[in-house]
Scaffold this active site. Sequence first.
Site, short mmCIF file in Angstrom:
data_model
loop_
_atom_site.label_atom_id
_atom_site.label_comp_id
_atom_site.label_asym_id
_atom_site.label_seq_id
_atom_site.Cartn_x
_atom_site.Cartn_y
_atom_site.Cartn_z
N LYS A 109 11.03 81.79 62.87
CA LYS A 109 11.49 82.86 61.98
C LYS A 109 12.76 82.33 61.31
O LYS A 109 13.85 82.89 61.42
CB LYS A 109 11.74 84.15 62.79
CG LYS A 109 12.06 85.37 61.97
CD LYS A 109 10.87 85.96 61.22
CE LYS A 109 11.32 87.11 60.33
NZ LYS A 109 10.26 87.59 59.42
N ASP A 114 -1.32 86.62 73.12
CA ASP A 114 -2.11 87.83 73.37
C ASP A 114 -2.99 88.14 72.16
O ASP A 114 -4.16 88.48 72.29
CB ASP A 114 -1.20 89.06 73.63
CG ASP A 114 -0.96 89.30 75.11
OD1 ASP A 114 -0.90 88.32 75.87
OD2 ASP A 114 -0.81 90.48 75.51
N TYR A 139 14.05 84.94 76.50
CA TYR A 139 13.72 85.30 77.88
C TYR A 139 14.83 84.91 78.84
O TYR A 139 14.95 85.49 79.92
CB TYR A 139 12.44 84.57 78.32
CG TYR A 139 11.16 85.31 78.01
CD1 TYR A 139 10.85 85.66 76.70
CD2 TYR A 139 10.25 85.64 79.01
CE1 TYR A 139 9.67 86.31 76.40
CE2 TYR A 139 9.07 86.29 78.72
CZ TYR A 139 8.79 86.63 77.41
OH TYR A 139 7.62 87.28 77.13
N ASP A 150 5.69 86.12 61.46
CA ASP A 150 4.98 87.31 60.97
C ASP A 150 3.75 86.88 60.17
O ASP A 150 2.66 87.45 60.30
CB ASP A 150 5.90 88.24 60.16
CG ASP A 150 6.76 87.51 59.15
OD1 ASP A 150 6.82 86.27 59.16
OD2 ASP A 150 7.40 88.20 58.32
N ASP A 198 4.50 84.39 73.48
CA ASP A 198 3.98 85.46 74.33
C ASP A 198 3.13 86.40 73.47
O ASP A 198 1.99 86.74 73.82
CB ASP A 198 5.15 86.23 74.96
CG ASP A 198 4.68 87.39 75.82
OD1 ASP A 198 3.73 87.20 76.60
OD2 ASP A 198 5.25 88.49 75.69
C1 IPM Z 1 2.75 86.26 80.10
C2 IPM Z 1 3.27 87.60 80.56
C3 IPM Z 1 4.71 87.43 81.09
C4 IPM Z 1 5.56 86.88 79.97
C5 IPM Z 1 5.31 88.71 81.68
C6 IPM Z 1 4.45 89.30 82.78
C7 IPM Z 1 6.71 88.50 82.15
O1 IPM Z 1 3.22 88.53 79.53
O2 IPM Z 1 2.68 85.34 80.93
O3 IPM Z 1 2.42 86.14 78.93
O4 IPM Z 1 6.06 87.65 79.14
O5 IPM Z 1 5.73 85.67 79.92
MG MG Z 2 2.23 87.82 77.79
#
Ligand code: IPM
Ligand code: MG
Length: 360
Positions: free
Chosen positions: A188, A248, A143, A220, A244
């Site tokens: 990884k 999710d 990032y 993975d 990240d």
């Molecule tokens: C998160 C989001 C952010 C990230 C985006 C919006 C930049 O997906 O906080 O997980 O990738 O960190």
């Molecule tokens: Mg995110």
Amino acid sequence: MPIYKLALLHGDGIGPEVIQEAVKVLKVVGAAYTFEFTTTAGLIGGIAIDETGTPLPESTIELCRQSDAVLLGAVGGPKWDTTDPDKPRPEQGLLGIRKELELFANLRPVKIYEPLKDASSLKPEIITGIDIMVVRELTGGIYFGERARRGNRAFDTCDYSKEEIERLLKAAFELAQKRRGVLHSVDKANVLESSRLWREVAIEMSGDYPEVELHHMLVDNCAMQLVRDPKQFDVIATGNMFGDILSDEASMLSGSLGMLASASLGATGLALYEPSHGSAPDIAGQGIANPIATIASTALMLKYSFNLDDAAAAIDGAIDTVLSQGWRTQDIMQAGGKLIGTQEMGDKIAASVTANMAQF
Ligand code: IPM
Ligand code: MG
């Protein structure tokens, strides 16, 4: 009575709607648990681009530095989507504030709310009882590494120093110590040099935490194991991008990204709290967004920033109560229930805090 200074960064899309409900609940909790707070709003993201030309105005950084904690909604939306590297993007505001405030450890707790176990796309027996803490490195890695566009070529660099890995893993080992004592360090290392350094540091540090069982897992494989057998996980520690993606994925164990809170803790004691979901521009302004991730993030704030564990538990308890009464926003309706909107969900959780207090 303590008075805490909160910076509110509403941002874009559903950000303002979910923040409003979180503040509503905080007020009620403050009255019940005798603390007060003041709020000051700051601009971030797309709205900040519109109003000031930059996604993270200096005044917002200053406001956060002068606050006791930061509550953030979400940033981004199609209006500001661009692939032009010279144009500002809302996400730069979010990445910028994380970096400016040195918020290197992002805690994303994944738990199952019992009444929602049928809302998950996984079978109830796979998810019942899971309690996972994803600890994502937030101010380094790909990032923030060097990147560029050169003609028809572009690159991003994943760069980690030993110190950056150490401070993140220290937070993860300490959390594991207080929890069930199992730490999965996810990397990884079969491909990436930065991951091999990550793994070496984890091994080196594990000697200081003999009571924590350290496992190394390739990312993975971890993605697969999270849906195959999520109960094996206690704390997952990983780099920025892997965290990240995995967080999710892990959020869907609990049925919706709308349920996943987060705390970003840093080097200075100042911390930022935000839902893990995005700005959901497709449903913004309709009053149907799920405010629970943001409300649960304020519970994390009470716990981590202000040591108000009872008040934090009151919020978590109120969320449980309202869900067991069958109230649902549209994103968690998979298994049925009584459909309500953003504000009603905030009202019900606030009322439940008061009702639970009245019992004592
Ligand atoms: C998160 C989001 C952010 C990230 C985006 C919006 C930049 O997906 O906080 O997980 O990738 O960190
Ligand atoms: Mg995110």
